[in-house]
Write a protein that holds these residues in place. Structure first.
Motif: not given
Length: 118
Positions: A20, A52, A89-90, A92, A111-113
């Motif tokens: 992360l 992204r 990738t992440a 926010y 928040i996406e991971h």
């Protein structure tokens, strides 16, 4: 969002927690995914921006992560000193009130991971 994130992170294995983290120099590419301007029922104006990020990370992840998604790997150096990195990738989402006189503070609302926080 912060409390949910803290709970999810506490349940993750160490290698996923390590994945992360992204140093500023490890971010390879960024782009905005969605920009919205909207008003609430009281006439307050808000802006929401989904960002992204693609970043390199040296966490010890398997070649395949849960959900059968391939993790891209990049090898630096020669065969004797190679260093494996994953391209992750992440996403926010940031929100800010733009009503006249509002403080210029941005709040993270999502928040996406993918494959790390699922």
């Amino acid at each position: 969002v912060l409390q949910v994130l803290k709970e999810k992170i506490s349940l993750l294995p160490d290698n996923h927690r390590d994945a992360l983290a992204a140093d500023i120099d490890a971010i390879m590419y960024t782009t905005e995914g969605d920009v919205r301007i909207y008003y609430d029922d009281d006439g307050m104006k808000f802006v929401s921006i989904l960002m992204r990020f693609w970043y390199l990370n040296g966490a010890n992840l398997p070649d395949e992560v849960p959900g059968e998604t391939k993790v891209f790997q990049i090898v630096f150096g020669d065969e004797s000193t190679k260093e494996k990195r994953h391209l992750l990738t992440a996403n926010y989402e940031f929100q800010r009130e733009f009503t006249e006189g509002a403080k210029p503070d941005w709040t993270i609302t999502r928040i996406e991971h993918p494959r790390l926080l699922e």
